[in-house]
Design a protein around this motif. Structure first.
Motif, PDB file in Angstrom:
ATOM      1  N   ILE A  19      37.136  40.872   1.669  1.00 47.71           N
ATOM      2  CA  ILE A  19      36.493  41.986   2.361  1.00 47.71           C
ATOM      3  C   ILE A  19      36.047  43.043   1.356  1.00 47.71           C
ATOM      4  O   ILE A  19      34.930  43.541   1.424  1.00 47.71           O
ATOM      5  CB  ILE A  19      37.456  42.604   3.407  1.00 47.71           C
ATOM      6  CG1 ILE A  19      37.625  41.624   4.572  1.00 47.71           C
ATOM      7  CG2 ILE A  19      36.929  43.934   3.911  1.00 47.71           C
ATOM      8  CD1 ILE A  19      38.579  42.086   5.640  1.00 47.71           C
ATOM      9  N   ILE A  20      36.913  43.339   0.397  1.00 44.25           N
ATOM     10  CA  ILE A  20      36.564  44.342  -0.611  1.00 44.25           C
ATOM     11  C   ILE A  20      35.324  43.919  -1.380  1.00 44.25           C
ATOM     12  O   ILE A  20      34.420  44.718  -1.619  1.00 44.25           O
ATOM     13  CB  ILE A  20      37.756  44.571  -1.568  1.00 44.25           C
ATOM     14  CG1 ILE A  20      38.873  45.301  -0.819  1.00 44.25           C
ATOM     15  CG2 ILE A  20      37.335  45.370  -2.792  1.00 44.25           C
ATOM     16  CD1 ILE A  20      40.193  45.315  -1.534  1.00 44.25           C
ATOM     17  N   SER A  21      35.267  42.631  -1.688  1.00 38.48           N
ATOM     18  CA  SER A  21      34.113  42.140  -2.418  1.00 38.48           C
ATOM     19  C   SER A  21      32.839  42.295  -1.590  1.00 38.48           C
ATOM     20  O   SER A  21      31.815  42.761  -2.093  1.00 38.48           O
ATOM     21  CB  SER A  21      34.363  40.689  -2.803  1.00 38.48           C
ATOM     22  OG  SER A  21      33.173  40.070  -3.114  1.00 38.48           O
ATOM     23  N   SER A  22      32.890  41.944  -0.291  1.00 37.52           N
ATOM     24  CA  SER A  22      31.645  42.100   0.472  1.00 37.52           C
ATOM     25  C   SER A  22      31.362  43.569   0.758  1.00 37.52           C
ATOM     26  O   SER A  22      30.199  43.950   0.873  1.00 37.52           O
ATOM     27  CB  SER A  22      31.623  41.265   1.759  1.00 37.52           C
ATOM     28  OG  SER A  22      32.868  41.166   2.323  1.00 37.52           O
ATOM     29  N   LEU A  23      32.410  44.383   0.817  1.00 39.51           N
ATOM     30  CA  LEU A  23      32.181  45.821   0.962  1.00 39.51           C
ATOM     31  C   LEU A  23      31.377  46.339  -0.224  1.00 39.51           C
ATOM     32  O   LEU A  23      30.393  47.050  -0.064  1.00 39.51           O
ATOM     33  CB  LEU A  23      33.513  46.575   1.021  1.00 39.51           C
ATOM     34  CG  LEU A  23      34.133  46.800   2.393  1.00 39.51           C
ATOM     35  CD1 LEU A  23      35.493  47.437   2.258  1.00 39.51           C
ATOM     36  CD2 LEU A  23      33.235  47.641   3.272  1.00 39.51           C
ATOM     37  N   ASN A  24      31.796  45.946  -1.413  1.00 42.93           N
ATOM     38  CA  ASN A  24      31.103  46.387  -2.611  1.00 42.93           C
ATOM     39  C   ASN A  24      29.635  45.996  -2.584  1.00 42.93           C
ATOM     40  O   ASN A  24      28.757  46.789  -2.901  1.00 42.93           O
ATOM     41  CB  ASN A  24      31.777  45.806  -3.850  1.00 42.93           C
ATOM     42  CG  ASN A  24      32.864  46.723  -4.362  1.00 42.93           C
ATOM     43  OD1 ASN A  24      32.697  47.941  -4.339  1.00 42.93           O
ATOM     44  ND2 ASN A  24      33.965  46.160  -4.814  1.00 42.93           N
ATOM     45  N   GLN A  65      34.542  55.046  -4.172  1.00 43.17           N
ATOM     46  CA  GLN A  65      35.914  55.422  -4.559  1.00 43.17           C
ATOM     47  C   GLN A  65      36.911  54.851  -3.580  1.00 43.17           C
ATOM     48  O   GLN A  65      37.967  54.348  -3.959  1.00 43.17           O
ATOM     49  CB  GLN A  65      36.059  56.948  -4.572  1.00 43.17           C
ATOM     50  CG  GLN A  65      35.536  57.605  -5.824  1.00 43.17           C
ATOM     51  CD  GLN A  65      35.551  59.123  -5.694  1.00 43.17           C
ATOM     52  OE1 GLN A  65      36.382  59.668  -4.954  1.00 43.17           O
ATOM     53  NE2 GLN A  65      34.649  59.785  -6.374  1.00 43.17           N
ATOM     54  N   GLY A  66      36.547  54.943  -2.302  1.00 41.29           N
ATOM     55  CA  GLY A  66      37.437  54.430  -1.269  1.00 41.29           C
ATOM     56  C   GLY A  66      37.706  52.941  -1.459  1.00 41.29           C
ATOM     57  O   GLY A  66      38.852  52.490  -1.432  1.00 41.29           O
ATOM     58  N   VAL A  67      36.620  52.195  -1.722  1.00 43.81           N
ATOM     59  CA  VAL A  67      36.775  50.755  -1.893  1.00 43.81           C
ATOM     60  C   VAL A  67      37.604  50.469  -3.148  1.00 43.81           C
ATOM     61  O   VAL A  67      38.443  49.559  -3.161  1.00 43.81           O
ATOM     62  CB  VAL A  67      35.400  50.067  -1.946  1.00 43.81           C
ATOM     63  CG1 VAL A  67      35.547  48.581  -2.235  1.00 43.81           C
ATOM     64  CG2 VAL A  67      34.673  50.265  -0.620  1.00 43.81           C
ATOM     65  N   ASP A  68      37.393  51.262  -4.192  1.00 41.24           N
ATOM     66  CA  ASP A  68      38.206  51.089  -5.397  1.00 41.24           C
ATOM     67  C   ASP A  68      39.686  51.330  -5.115  1.00 41.24           C
ATOM     68  O   ASP A  68      40.554  50.641  -5.649  1.00 41.24           O
ATOM     69  CB  ASP A  68      37.745  52.041  -6.509  1.00 41.24           C
ATOM     70  CG  ASP A  68      36.402  51.610  -7.081  1.00 41.24           C
ATOM     71  OD1 ASP A  68      35.999  50.467  -6.809  1.00 41.24           O
ATOM     72  OD2 ASP A  68      35.775  52.415  -7.789  1.00 41.24           O
ATOM     73  N   LYS A  69      39.944  52.296  -4.247  1.00 40.18           N
ATOM     74  CA  LYS A  69      41.342  52.562  -3.887  1.00 40.18           C
ATOM     75  C   LYS A  69      41.930  51.336  -3.186  1.00 40.18           C
ATOM     76  O   LYS A  69      43.081  50.961  -3.425  1.00 40.18           O
ATOM     77  CB  LYS A  69      41.435  53.775  -2.951  1.00 40.18           C
ATOM     78  CG  LYS A  69      41.174  55.099  -3.635  1.00 40.18           C
ATOM     79  CD  LYS A  69      42.357  55.558  -4.478  1.00 40.18           C
ATOM     80  CE  LYS A  69      42.031  56.881  -5.159  1.00 40.18           C
ATOM     81  NZ  LYS A  69      42.879  57.134  -6.306  1.00 40.18           N
ATOM     82  N   PHE A  70      41.139  50.743  -2.300  1.00 32.76           N
ATOM     83  CA  PHE A  70      41.621  49.521  -1.635  1.00 32.76           C
ATOM     84  C   PHE A  70      42.001  48.480  -2.678  1.00 32.76           C
ATOM     85  O   PHE A  70      43.062  47.868  -2.597  1.00 32.76           O
ATOM     86  CB  PHE A  70      40.535  48.926  -0.723  1.00 32.76           C
ATOM     87  CG  PHE A  70      40.270  49.714   0.529  1.00 32.76           C
ATOM     88  CD1 PHE A  70      41.315  50.347   1.197  1.00 32.76           C
ATOM     89  CD2 PHE A  70      38.990  49.813   1.057  1.00 32.76           C
ATOM     90  CE1 PHE A  70      41.067  51.064   2.357  1.00 32.76           C
ATOM     91  CE2 PHE A  70      38.740  50.534   2.205  1.00 32.76           C
ATOM     92  CZ  PHE A  70      39.782  51.158   2.855  1.00 32.76           C
ATOM     93  N   SER A  71      41.106  48.279  -3.665  1.00 26.93           N
ATOM     94  CA  SER A  71      41.402  47.287  -4.704  1.00 26.93           C
ATOM     95  C   SER A  71      42.691  47.634  -5.412  1.00 26.93           C
ATOM     96  O   SER A  71      43.525  46.767  -5.661  1.00 26.93           O
ATOM     97  CB  SER A  71      40.298  47.234  -5.757  1.00 26.93           C
ATOM     98  OG  SER A  71      39.049  47.166  -5.161  1.00 26.93           O
ATOM     99  N   GLN A  72      42.844  48.922  -5.722  1.00 32.00           N
ATOM    100  CA  GLN A  72      44.068  49.337  -6.425  1.00 32.00           C
ATOM    101  C   GLN A  72      45.299  49.026  -5.595  1.00 32.00           C
ATOM    102  O   GLN A  72      46.285  48.507  -6.096  1.00 32.00           O
ATOM    103  CB  GLN A  72      44.040  50.842  -6.705  1.00 32.00           C
ATOM    104  CG  GLN A  72      43.174  51.228  -7.876  1.00 32.00           C
ATOM    105  CD  GLN A  72      43.092  52.738  -8.010  1.00 32.00           C
ATOM    106  OE1 GLN A  72      44.033  53.446  -7.650  1.00 32.00           O
ATOM    107  NE2 GLN A  72      41.985  53.233  -8.512  1.00 32.00           N
TER     108      GLN A  72
END
Lengths: 165, 667
Positions: free
Chosen positions: B17-22, B91-98
């Motif tokens: 999901i994070i990848s498609s969000l990006n 930034q939000g998506v990066d936080k998810f990844s973190q």
């Protein structure tokens, strides 16, 4: 394996290299097989015998005696076996001359390598010596047979291939 | 199922999901008003929120909720995603990844700080206008958000004012955080605004302020004949107003009422995704091995049945044979993963690199649906990242330079995958400055790779290959992204190890194209079985050009290298027997029985002409045994780096045979 508690026994697979008896913790050994046909690998270190097919998996086989620096040609006999151990995620086969028995050895009978040890095996490979009523068995740490450094050198190209077949 | 297994599932799905969000965010950046993109992003974040909440990852779901709220505002067309909002979303998506990384390590998600981001999100989450939705629909954490409904009357009013030549503005006021009189300030500002035009739904706004249903941001809509500057300048005079933003509102962006239903329908539709289950790769590997074994036993069975000449048995075995083939095919498909799986991460990465390097690029991906073996996929990621980074930092010029050269300011970087029989070709091309061959020659000489006379004799394409040599880099200064000591030699090594090839083409000022060719299916390749001395080797068919027969006296010696004349060119020959010291698999009786496809008399030599990375060489073999599909097994890790050996395989009767790596043998 250091997780055994004091006073416990470990099961030791006894194997022979020449006339000397060695042992390995049964938990480090995946299986023991007869020696199948081995495919030699060019430019590999001389203690590498080659590769075998273990139920569809290709694994490297080393000659344990050569690994320890034992000189001279040795014939494989009908008693020869391959001890298969799991190293990291890989299987490695070690050819030994015979696997006569499995013994239960109390932990307290295993002395950490005494100074006066006479075995020709390098101390790094030894976990301890079991003294069973005068019978001395060198217990090896099979996971250290290829230490990291050796693994690297195994990978390096070895141009001068000795004819050890 | 254990909780930990759920966790693995959760991590895997979240990463997807994070990848498609990006990707969707990168697209959104260039099409900020694309409603379908916004819907998709909203849906993805919503899914993530649900998953995180189910798993008990409170912080992750809180953050998802905050982003969802922002997305909701965006998708309703109230505000457009400007740079600030895009940054927040990224930034939000990066936080998810973190958070996912932290969870992976088995640590607590609380180690990831999200409060600051949520706080700034609150500042953006303003003036949510829901067309025809009840204002009470506001939930969790964002109670201060005011909800404004635009009904038909409001629309009519806006329309009328537009006809009068007035404009409708979205006014955002930020009151100083420390202000103790936020309400009073807000009212003052409202009345100032009122003097300049008409506030839409003034009572509603006033009520909200009265009830302190606002943080420090007040958003309202104003129709006015004044210019944005005039409005701004007036409002800024109100004490304790920190910031005023006046934006012309595009009324068309406000969604008409009836669209609401359509979107709801769409949401339910997208929920019906195809049914999949996740399987660990090592299970697939095991399955593959077992099928390999099955094939070997099948071969034995066929032999036995031949000798027994039993009709029933041979019929059964022939049926079994078909089943196993089908199983094998299915297995191959199972292991194929679309390139999109790794390509998916690239748009975001390229955006970030381009931003850091102050370059403007259009990044185009083609052929991402092509499937390759899972092993290939894992290994190819790093080389591709390297090539893409190179394309941005060493290929594409800065906008100013491009303009001066008469090029489009935005460079184009293309990542293209195409299927070529059993191979997949992946191209990374840019329209940047290309590689200066003369410069390359100079550096090659300076660094001592070649002598001056050597480079003068070399063809351009040959000199280009110097890039792949270890320790070669024309860029002295290691840049933030492309430095790090990873060079093209690493790219080449990786690809070569996978049985593939790398090819580079360049035109000065026109750009550079690097093509990687890889076997789609790592596991099964076509090989030529040859005998050298007493031993058998497999030569991958893909590198073989042809097999020629020469007589022994055709072999000449030049500088200690044996060569023959091959179609007018000099062909260096390699004697495998000398190279390998006659080690390999002994020829067993099985293979002796195999039909010989070609066999030559003693006075001649059979030479397999093979090509790798533009180099051609002839391999002298004693006998050609035949052509065969083999399952390539990885070498035990301890033996993996031996030059010239690419892998091993198990033939019909269980013999282990070495597969040669022609790439390293030839070059």
């Amino acid at each position: 394996m250091e997780k055994e508690e004091r006073g416990k026994e470990i099961q030791v697979v006894i194997f022979k290299l020449g006339e000397e008896e060695f042992g390995g913790d049964i938990f480090q050994i995946r299986e023991i097989i007869r020696v199948p046909e081995i495919t030699p690998v060019p430019q590999a270190p001389d203690f590498v015998e080659g590769m075998i097919n273990l139920r569809g998996q290709v694994l490297a086989v080393i000659d344990l005696a050569k690994r320890f620096g034992m000189k001279g040609e040795r014939e494989q006999s009908k008693d020869s076996r391959i001890i298969v151990v799991e190293l990291d995620d890989n299987l490695l086969g070690m050819i030994v001359d015979a696997v006569p028995e499995v013994l239960r050895v109390p932990e307290d009978k295993i002395e950490s390598t005494p100074e006066a040890i006479t075995s020709w095996v390098h101390r790094d490979f030894i976990r301890g010596i079991a003294n069973l009523e005068g019978r001395l068995i060198v217990i090896l740490d099979l996971n250290r047979i290829l230490t990291f450094k050796e693994k690297e050198s195994l990978s390096r190209t070895n141009i001068e291939k000795q004819d050890n077949l | 199922m254990e909780f930990s297994q759920y966790k693995e599932l959760f991590i895997g799905e979240s990463e997807e999901i994070i990848s498609s969000l990006n990707n969707n965010l990168v697209n959104l950046e260039s099409n900020p008003s694309d409603l379908s993109l916004l819907q998709e992003i909203f849906r993805l974040i919503h899914t993530l929120k649900g998953m995180a909440a189910t798993m008990g990852y409170q912080r992750m779901s809180t953050l998802a909720h905050a982003l969802e709220t922002l997305l909701d505002v965006l998708r309703r067309g109230v505000i457009e995603a400007d740079k600030e909002i895009m940054d927040k979303l990224f930034q939000g998506v990066d936080k998810f990844s973190q958070i996912i990384e932290v969870i992976k390590k088995g640590e607590e998600e609380s180690s990831v700080e999200i409060e600051d981001l949520i706080e700034t999100l609150k500042d953006i989450n303003v003036g949510d206008i829901k067309t025809g939705i009840k204002p009470t629909e506001v939930g969790g954490g964002f109670e201060e958000r005011r909800v404004l409904r635009l009904d038909e009357e409001d629309r009519k009013m806006i329309k009328e004012s537009l006809e009068k030549g007035e404009k409708t503005y979205q006014v955002t006021l930020a009151i100083e955080r420390e202000s103790l009189l936020k309400q009073a300030r807000a009212f003052t500002a409202l009345s100032v605004a009122q003097d300049m035009g008409k506030i839409i739904k003034p009572h509603y706004i006033a009520n909200q302020i009265k009830q302190e249903k606002f943080g420090r941001l007040v958003v309202f809509f104003l129709t006015s004949k004044h210019t944005p500057e005039e409005i701004r300048n007036k409002l800024v005079l109100v004490p304790e107003i920190e910031k005023v933003d006046v934006k012309i509102l595009d009324i068309n962006l406000l969604l008409p009422l009836k669209k609401e239903k359509e979107t709801e329908k769409k949401e339910t539709e997208t929920l019906k995704v195809s049914q999949t289950i996740r399987v660990k790769v090592n299970h697939l590997d095991n399955l593959m091995n077992l099928i390999g074994e099955l094939v070997i036993d099948k071969t034995r069975l066929i032999e036995i049945s031949r000798s027994l000449e039993d009709k029933v048995l041979s019929d059964t075995i022939s049926r079994l044979n078909n089943l196993i083939s089908a199983l094998q095919d299915e297995m191959i498909v199972l292991r194929l993963v679309p390139l999109a799986y790794i390509f998916g991460h690239f748009p975001r990465m390229m955006r970030d690199i381009a931003a850091r390097e102050a370059k403007e690029i259009d990044f185009i991906i083609e052929g991402e649906d092509i499937g390759v073996d899972r092993t290939v996929l894992d290994e190819i990621n790093e080389p591709l990242i390297h090539l893409l980074r190179n394309a941005v930092s060493h290929g594409v010029e800065s906008p100013a330079v491009r303009k001066a050269k008469g090029k489009k300011e935005r460079g184009t970087i293309r990542l293209k995958a195409a299927r070529e029989k059993n191979y997949v070709a992946i191209e990374v091309s840019d329209d940047g400055k290309g590689i200066n061959i003369d410069n390359l020659k100079k550096v090659a000489v300076e660094k001592g790779f070649f002598t001056q006379s050597e480079v003068e004799r070399m063809k351009d394409e040959d000199i280009l290959n110097v890039i792949f040599l270890p320790g070669f880099s024309t860029k002295e200064k290691s840049s933030f992204v492309s430095g790090r000591g990873v060079g093209m030699d690493v790219v080449k090594d990786k690809v070569t190890a996978l049985g593939g090839t790398v090819h580079i083409e360049t035109k000065e000022e026109r750009g550079t194209k690097v093509t990687i060719r890889l076997p789609v299916n790592m596991a099964i390749i076509e090989v030529l079985l040859v005998r050298v001395g007493k031993y058998i080797y497999c030569l991958p068919l893909v590198s073989i050009i042809e097999i020629i027969k020469i007589s022994k006296n055709e072999v000449k010696k030049i500088d200690n290298t044996e060569v023959v004349n091959y179609r007018g060119t000099v062909l260096p020959i390699i004697r495998l027997e000398e190279k390998f010291g006659a080690v390999g698999r002994l020829l067993t009786s099985t293979l002796e029985e195999e039909k010989e496809t070609v066999s030559y008399q003693d006075d001649g030599l059979s030479v397999v002409v093979a090509e790798s990375a533009g180099k051609v060489a002839g391999l002298v073999v004693d006998k050609l045994i035949g052509q065969q599909d083999i399952v390539v097994k990885n070498l035990p890790s301890a033996l993996r780096k031996i030059k010239g050996i690419g892998g091993a395989t198990i033939l019909g009767k269980g013999e282990v045979v070495l597969v040669l790596d022609l790439n390293s043998l030839i070059s």
